[in-house]
Design a protein around this motif. Structure first.
Motif, short mmCIF file in Angstrom:
data_model
loop_
_atom_site.label_atom_id
_atom_site.label_comp_id
_atom_site.label_asym_id
_atom_site.label_seq_id
_atom_site.Cartn_x
_atom_site.Cartn_y
_atom_site.Cartn_z
N TYR A 235 -8.22 -5.83 -6.72
CA TYR A 235 -7.05 -4.99 -7.01
C TYR A 235 -6.01 -5.82 -7.75
O TYR A 235 -5.58 -6.88 -7.28
CB TYR A 235 -6.45 -4.44 -5.72
CG TYR A 235 -5.18 -3.65 -5.93
CD1 TYR A 235 -5.23 -2.30 -6.28
CD2 TYR A 235 -3.94 -4.26 -5.80
CE1 TYR A 235 -4.06 -1.58 -6.48
CE2 TYR A 235 -2.76 -3.53 -6.01
CZ TYR A 235 -2.83 -2.20 -6.35
OH TYR A 235 -1.68 -1.49 -6.56
N HIS B 1 -7.63 2.59 -3.24
CA HIS B 1 -6.91 2.95 -2.02
C HIS B 1 -7.13 1.97 -0.87
O HIS B 1 -6.28 1.89 0.03
CB HIS B 1 -7.31 4.36 -1.57
CG HIS B 1 -6.75 5.45 -2.42
ND1 HIS B 1 -7.25 5.76 -3.67
CD2 HIS B 1 -5.71 6.30 -2.20
CE1 HIS B 1 -6.55 6.76 -4.18
NE2 HIS B 1 -5.62 7.10 -3.32
N THR B 2 -8.23 1.25 -0.86
CA THR B 2 -8.57 0.49 0.34
C THR B 2 -8.88 -0.98 0.12
O THR B 2 -8.94 -1.74 1.09
CB THR B 2 -9.80 1.12 1.04
OG1 THR B 2 -10.91 1.15 0.11
CG2 THR B 2 -9.49 2.53 1.51
N CYS C 283 -1.98 4.27 9.32
CA CYS C 283 -2.15 3.37 8.17
C CYS C 283 -2.82 2.06 8.55
O CYS C 283 -3.20 1.26 7.68
CB CYS C 283 -0.82 3.10 7.46
SG CYS C 283 0.52 2.50 8.51
N ARG D 157 -5.13 -5.94 -0.72
CA ARG D 157 -4.08 -6.28 -1.69
C ARG D 157 -3.39 -7.55 -1.21
O ARG D 157 -2.51 -7.52 -0.34
CB ARG D 157 -3.09 -5.12 -1.82
CG ARG D 157 -3.77 -3.83 -2.27
CD ARG D 157 -2.79 -2.69 -2.48
NE ARG D 157 -3.46 -1.50 -2.98
CZ ARG D 157 -2.83 -0.41 -3.42
NH1 ARG D 157 -1.49 -0.37 -3.39
NH2 ARG D 157 -3.51 0.63 -3.87
N TYR E 76 0.83 -1.21 0.00
CA TYR E 76 0.00 0.00 0.00
C TYR E 76 0.87 1.26 0.00
O TYR E 76 0.37 2.36 0.27
CB TYR E 76 -0.91 0.03 1.23
CG TYR E 76 -1.97 -1.04 1.29
CD1 TYR E 76 -3.30 -0.75 1.00
CD2 TYR E 76 -1.65 -2.34 1.67
CE1 TYR E 76 -4.29 -1.73 1.09
CE2 TYR E 76 -2.63 -3.33 1.75
CZ TYR E 76 -3.95 -3.01 1.46
OH TYR E 76 -4.91 -3.98 1.55
N LEU F 26 -6.08 0.64 6.83
CA LEU F 26 -5.97 -0.12 5.58
C LEU F 26 -5.99 -1.62 5.86
O LEU F 26 -6.61 -2.40 5.13
CB LEU F 26 -4.69 0.26 4.83
CG LEU F 26 -4.61 1.72 4.35
CD1 LEU F 26 -3.19 2.05 3.89
CD2 LEU F 26 -5.61 1.96 3.22
N ARG G 241 -0.28 5.54 0.92
CA ARG G 241 -0.18 6.01 2.30
C ARG G 241 0.90 7.09 2.39
O ARG G 241 1.92 7.03 1.70
CB ARG G 241 0.09 4.88 3.29
CG ARG G 241 1.31 4.02 3.03
CD ARG G 241 1.45 2.97 4.12
NE ARG G 241 2.64 2.14 3.90
CZ ARG G 241 3.27 1.51 4.87
NH1 ARG G 241 2.85 1.60 6.12
NH2 ARG G 241 4.33 0.76 4.61
#
Length: 430
Positions: free
Chosen positions: A194, A314-315, A133, A318, A117, A136, A121
């Motif tokens: 993602y 973004h969220t 962070c 992953r 990420y 996340l 971040r």
């Protein structure tokens, strides 16, 4: 006190051997007539010793033998592998035979690391982790937990802080443990919305009309993005991040309109609200400007999709896909100590994932200090479970209440059912 001395004390007095054995034996402890007494001994353990020496295919007959090996060898890391068809320490005896040597069971596992990420971040990179962070990771826990339970029907799931900058997920239902590599890969792919970056924009498996699971995830993630990630990371106050977000808007006209609306705004959440207003105004205008209602709705959806793209880029979790795909992949054991941070790999209650504090996780040093501060009488009262008087007690209680107790109840019920079936079978008369 040297590191080896600290680890010897940790493994002898603080590591919850019985809980680990109870989990990994899945009721096969030899006490029930229908249990498989050799099951636990076919499980692979891998020790990492000083000097990054990997000792694979370790196996133990019971909790006592495992505890003694940990105390004697003091590994800097413990990894758990699959259950094989034979004792992994005796695998050489079966090579070339008809029986062979192969994995037959393994929990379905997932690995999520904050380094993946780094592009979204602002508080730090690489090995950094903090409360800013952590949302996340908490969002990833929430998405995985909901998907595994609601979409796949799994029940026995627990999450573990990796000890440094990530989270591991273990799915331990019998059905999950017996999945083939192909089935594991398919489940991992199901969560792989993602798919990396391309020219500064995330590649996302999203459409105008998403699967219900993606809709459910987006609702959770949008709340997380607006209420937790934006305030903590202040993404839109960073020029580079602001430009990265604008890249998801479909036209130059929209980007210019947002920049105009951002003038004088000094808060990331307010800038996001302004962006949403501009996009929604454009979407409404496109819908009203089309003569055909169907085309208008489609134009509206296509414009609004950029908001979903931004949030999910973004969220959305992953995953390290390779960890989940293969039955024989090793994964760090819960309750071991991360060699670089000294933090214990503690379980996480998914219901309280947002409140978990990665910076406040107990270290082996703090636990030993708590142990040393105990009076001799208190220490004697705790016996072999001295961890009960330290912060390790909270971690073990979480492990039990969120996972182990329900798993144990189901395992016992399963063994009882096997006994009933066996008793009901007709006795052959010779």
């Amino acid at each position: 006190m040297g590191v080896q001395d600290m680890m010897k004390l940790y493994y002898s007095r603080l590591f919850p051997h019985q809980e680990m054995y109870k989990w990994l034996a899945y009721g096969n402890d030899g006490k029930h007539p229908r249990s498989d007494a050799g099951y636990f001994q076919r499980r692979e353990f891998c020790f990492t010793l000083d000097g990054d020496i990997f000792v694979r295919y370790q196996s133990f007959k019971d909790a006592g033998e495992m505890a003694q090996a940990l105390k004697d060898r003091c590994p800097s890391k413990i990894d758990i592998g699959p259950v094989y068809n034979v004792d992994p320490q005796r695998r050489a005896a079966y090579q070339g035979s008809g029986q062979g040597f192969s994995p037959v069971e393994r929990e379905l596992v997932f690995d999520i690391d904050l380094t993946d990420y780094d592009d979204v971040r602002t508080c730090g990179k690489e090995g950094h982790i903090c409360g800013k962070c952590w949302p996340l990771m908490a969002a990833a826990i929430k998405i995985l937990d909901a998907g595994l339970r609601e979409d796949f029907g799994f029940h026995h799931i627990f999450f573990v802080f990796s000890g440094r900058r990530g989270v591991h997920c273990w799915v331990c239902d019998e059905r999950a443990r017996k999945l083939t590599d192909e089935q594991r890969s398919a489940i991992a792919s199901y969560f792989a919305v993602y798919k990396g970056q391309e020219r500064g924009v995330a590649r996302l498996a999203l459409s105008l009309d998403d699967h219900p699971a993606v809709k459910r995830a987006y609702e959770l993630l949008r709340d997380a993005f607006e209420q937790r990630v934006l305030p903590e990371q202040q993404l839109l106050m960073d020029e580079q991040q602001s430009q990265a977000v604008l890249a998801y808007l479909p036209t130059d006209g929209l980007r210019d309109a947002v920049r105009q609306r951002w003038r004088g705004v000094t808060d990331s959440v307010q800038k996001w609200e302004a962006l949403v207003e501009v996009v929604e105004e454009e979407a409404k205008a496109l819908e009203q400007g089309n003569r055909k209602a169907v085309e208008g709705q489609r134009a509206r959806k296509a414009t609004l999709k950029c908001l979903k793209d931004i949030v999910c880029a973004h969220t959305y979790p992953r995953l390290d896909m390779e960890v989940s795909k293969k039955m024989n992949h090793l994964l760090k054991a819960p309750f071991c100590v991360h060699p670089k941070t000294g933090k214990v790999c503690v379980p996480i209650d998914p219901e309280n994932a947002w409140e978990f504090d990665p910076e406040g996780v107990a270290t082996v040093g703090s636990l030993l200090n708590q142990l040393n501060s105990m009076t001799s009488g208190a220490a004697a009262a705790q016996g072999h479970e001295a961890w009960r008087a330290t912060d390790m007690s909270t971690a073990v209680d979480t492990f039990r209440s969120c996972f182990l107790d329900s798993l144990t109840a189901e395992v016992k019920a399963g063994l009882a059912e096997k006994a009933r079936v066996a008793a009901a079978e007709p006795t052959l008369a010779w």
